[in-house]
Scaffold this active site. Sequence first.
Site, PDB file in Angstrom:
ATOM      1  N   GLU A 109       0.826  -1.205   0.000  1.00  0.00           N
ATOM      2  CA  GLU A 109       0.000   0.000   0.000  1.00  0.00           C
ATOM      3  C   GLU A 109       0.866   1.262   0.000  1.00  0.00           C
ATOM      4  O   GLU A 109       1.821   1.380   0.792  1.00  0.00           O
ATOM      5  CB  GLU A 109      -0.900  -0.037   1.237  1.00  0.00           C
ATOM      6  N   ASP A 164      -4.397   0.819  -8.974  1.00  0.00           N
ATOM      7  CA  ASP A 164      -5.799   0.468  -9.209  1.00  0.00           C
ATOM      8  C   ASP A 164      -6.061   0.136 -10.677  1.00  0.00           C
ATOM      9  O   ASP A 164      -6.745  -0.840 -10.998  1.00  0.00           O
ATOM     10  CB  ASP A 164      -6.715   1.630  -8.791  1.00  0.00           C
TER      11      ASP A 164
HETATM   12  C1  GLA Z   1      -5.184   4.567  -3.924  1.00  0.00           C
HETATM   13  C2  GLA Z   1      -4.431   5.019  -5.173  1.00  0.00           C
HETATM   14  C3  GLA Z   1      -3.394   3.975  -5.588  1.00  0.00           C
HETATM   15  C4  GLA Z   1      -2.505   3.581  -4.427  1.00  0.00           C
HETATM   16  C5  GLA Z   1      -3.355   3.242  -3.206  1.00  0.00           C
HETATM   17  C6  GLA Z   1      -2.528   2.974  -1.977  1.00  0.00           C
HETATM   18  O1  GLA Z   1      -5.965   3.445  -4.202  1.00  0.00           O
HETATM   19  O2  GLA Z   1      -5.338   5.199  -6.226  1.00  0.00           O
HETATM   20  O3  GLA Z   1      -2.629   4.476  -6.656  1.00  0.00           O
HETATM   21  O4  GLA Z   1      -1.575   4.592  -4.141  1.00  0.00           O
HETATM   22  O5  GLA Z   1      -4.276   4.277  -2.886  1.00  0.00           O
HETATM   23  O6  GLA Z   1      -1.779   1.818  -2.135  1.00  0.00           O
END
Ligand code: GLA
Length: 389
Positions: free
Chosen positions: A38, A175
Amino acid sequence: MSSDQDAAHRAREAFTARFGGEPEGVWAAPGRVNVIGEHTDYNGGFVLPIALEHTTRAAVARRGDGRFAAASLQDDGGAVELDLADLAPGSPEGWAGYPAGVVTGLRDRLPGGISVLVDSEVPVGAGLSSSAALTCSVALALRDLVAPELDGPDLVEIARGAENDFVGAPTGILDQSASVLCTAGHALFLDTRDRSSEQVPLDLAGAGLALLVVDSGVTHEHAGGGYGDRRRECEEAARRLGVDLLREVEDVDRLAVLSDGTAEGELLLRRARHIVTEDARVLEVVSALRGDADPRTIGPVLTAGHESLRDDFEISVPLLDAIVESALDAGAHGARMVGGGFGGSAIALVDADAVDAVTAAVTTRFEREGAPAPRTFVTVPSAGARRLA
Ligand code: GLA
């Protein structure tokens, strides 16, 4: 969850009811949960997401009048419609900005304009990437209709560009990569620096396990606030360490130089420590899953990831901590918050026959906290973006 066939039928009918005529096709892209990794994506690090069964569907047809039109079955406010030439950040506002951002990325291929009807089962504001499901379903549609040379990583970039440059949410590529590149039965091990990836088999059911997702009900918003702050803090830590990306630091001891006696130095040390240890946790989980290890052994690594997000990165909220604590107390092998933080969902790795007990324990805890009962569901590693019809 609707079957792909039912989902395609529903989107088709809705398109015709809204815009008249038939769509040229229907495409679907899923939301995601990240098993581990994360906030590593914008630091050039490792991530390990799976796609959810929940998808967003886009029924799409090219037009002849140079207009962009978008409607959603989840928004009864009517269709958004404007000239392609008027698409710009903030125009249109709201959810239609996501498909508009994707269309803008390929505007020169769509001189006649386009109509998009969206239908989604991905919970919004739950940290499950409803926005990536939306951008990726439209990106895949446009690839098939007008840009056949684009490959998966190109679609990821177009979807990310829509989110970063058009909507103004400074996300990484986790994502969108999950939504486009994941395959059923696998977690996607992605190196966000060189974009290399590997499909890692993840058969939880075969091991008698289940992945429980719990939505805290606390909604989050990446276009503002804490997410951008964390990005800047990571960039500043990298600058002080003399590296381009925190990914380049493998040894936590190297971070000691950040500690300069100021509160800011201590804060940057904690932020960087999360990233460096989180990258190591991804590698640890991947090596366990690649080998013959019992997948239960990744549980404590997930929980350590949560503690790091809570204490070093400081992006958890009390209800996410409550999910993790109550799930572990009720026998989960590991649990952690997922996604960008400040709300959203958590996952718990539980024995399949303990799903009900863990769900009940979390629900009871929410009652005690005076919070509305959380939405929960069990998920399996599902397919990435695809054409339905
Ligand atoms: C959000 C962002 C991703 C990533 C996550 C944390 O989902 O869209 O790009 O940084 O937070 O892992």
